[in-house]
Design an enzyme around this catalytic site. Structure first.
Site, mmCIF file in Angstrom:
data_model
loop_
_atom_site.group_PDB
_atom_site.id
_atom_site.type_symbol
_atom_site.label_atom_id
_atom_site.label_comp_id
_atom_site.label_asym_id
_atom_site.label_seq_id
_atom_site.Cartn_x
_atom_site.Cartn_y
_atom_site.Cartn_z
ATOM 1 N NE ARG A 140 46.752 54.329 51.873
ATOM 2 C CZ ARG A 140 45.754 54.979 51.292
ATOM 3 N NH1 ARG A 140 44.609 54.342 51.044
ATOM 4 N NH2 ARG A 140 45.870 56.235 50.925
ATOM 5 C CE LYS A 152 41.036 58.636 45.869
ATOM 6 N NZ LYS A 152 41.945 58.063 46.893
ATOM 7 C CG MET A 191 21.079 41.308 38.145
ATOM 8 S SD MET A 191 21.307 40.122 36.807
ATOM 9 C CE MET A 191 22.413 38.952 37.611
ATOM 10 C CE1 TYR A 247 15.697 34.452 43.077
ATOM 11 C CE2 TYR A 247 16.348 36.773 42.954
ATOM 12 C CZ TYR A 247 15.940 35.597 42.325
ATOM 13 O OH TYR A 247 15.785 35.567 40.968
#
Length: 356
Positions: free
Chosen positions: A130, A35, A300, A252
């Site tokens: 589930r 999957k 990024m 950052y």
């Protein structure tokens, strides 16, 4: 030149890991779980390396059709079953096996017009809550299926929420045991149960993340003795080095400030490549045979590592973000996630090379 980041998929390690699973399960058959496009590895590119599987377990019809069109003639199991009654026409056409977990699916199957009867896996909700029929209705569902002409065969199925713990399968196993007899095959073992709970193997096992060389528990030490091998290596290069003084900050938000003089390196890898943005200072990388920790925030396109203990490191040196030398589980643990997510999150912009 292209940006130096790449992922390498080690096809030979799929074949090796499947052989390890085969050693654990004896006579039980193996569904190899593919999957999420083979956990981010590409079904189309890797299924041949798992062609010794007894069947492939996937999530949606497009993946099933792809496998058939690629030439796989063995069983294919739809783990969540079908999503619309019309899907049964494709299940019939491509000779698929479907999970059943809801009453509307029973109605659709009973009323469908198909050329051939369809094999089904009947999911029991044994506590995970589930998907699946509750224990008090499971016997009636099995009885109803026995009278539906469109059903070729019935297999009992459930899923374990805690198969990575010593007693995690005990209660759900006891629940489904009350429905097990010699007339119906059984498939309840996931990756954790495949490794650690041999009493759950029965007729089929569903092996997922262990085929990709990662741990069902999220802890590499738990499978360190199993000889499972990484199927994905994410690697890049150093693109800059700096000497910084005590009191200087990195990245950052200035999330890391040096408490002593350091040598650091910038690596061409960031969250837009699929690396976890929330990975904290201390998350390991692998450089020149040693672990070098990340410092500060993940950008990024870049991240920064401490190379103070690896002073010979230079621009162009290869850095492994996870893979053969650095278990993906170790990176995931440091970042507060699991190896599954890191594999599946590999960004499309990362070039992928297939080895062997």
């Amino acid at each position: 030149m292209p940006r130096p980041i790449s992922a390498v998929i080690h096809l030979q390690n799929f074949t090796h890991n499947l052989s390890i699973v085969r050693q654990h399960v004896g006579q039980a058959k193996i569904w190899s779980v593919m999957k999420a496009d083979a956990y981010g590895h590409s079904i189309q590119r890797v299924w041949h390396a798992l062609a010794a599987s007894d069947g492939f377990a996937i999530l949606d019809l497009d993946e099933a059709i792809l496998l058939r069109e690629q030439g796989w003639q063995g069983p294919i199991l739809l783990l969540e079953g079908f999503f619309q009654p019309d899907d049964l026409q494709l299940i019939d056409q491509y000779q698929l096996t479907t999970a059943l977990h809801s009453h509307w699916q029973l109605d659709a199957l009973e009323n469908a017009t198909v050329n051939s009867a369809i094999p089904v896996y009947v999911k029991l909700n044994s506590g995970m809550n589930r998907l699946g029929f509750r224990p008090e209705e499971y016997a009636a569902v099995l009885h109803r299926l026995s009278a539906i002409n469109n059903v070729a065969s019935v297999t009992l199925m459930t899923h374990f929420a805690n198969s990575d713990t010593l007693t995690g399968t005990d209660k759900p196993h006891q629940i489904i045991k009350s429905f097990i007899d010699e007339s119906l095959p059984v498939c309840i073992a996931n990756s954790g149960a495949t490794l650690w709970h041999p009493d759950t193997h029965y007729d089929w096992v569903r092996s997922g993340v262990i085929l990709y060389g990662a741990s069902p528990s999220g802890c590499w030490q738990d499978i360190a003795d199993k000889d499972l091998r990484a199927t994905m290596t994410l690697q890049s290069q150093i693109i800059a080095t700096h000497d910084i003084a005590k009191g200087e900050s990195i990245g950052y938000g200035s999330k890391f400030t040096a408490t002593h003089p350091m040598k650091i390196a910038t690596v061409a890898c960031g969250y837009a490549d699929g690396y976890p943005r929330h990975a904290p200072t201390g998350t390991p990388t692998w450089l020149n045979g040693m672990r070098c920790p990340i410092l500060g925030a993940i950008s990024m396109d870049m991240l920064t590592i401490d190379i103070s203990d690896c002073p010979e490191a230079k621009i162009g040196d290869r850095v492994e973000l996870w893979g053969k030398n650095l278990p993906i589980d170790d990176v995931a643990q440091a970042a507060g996630t699991i190896g599954y997510e890191l594999m599946c999150a590999l960004a499309k912009r990362v070039p992928v090379k297939y080895e062997n």
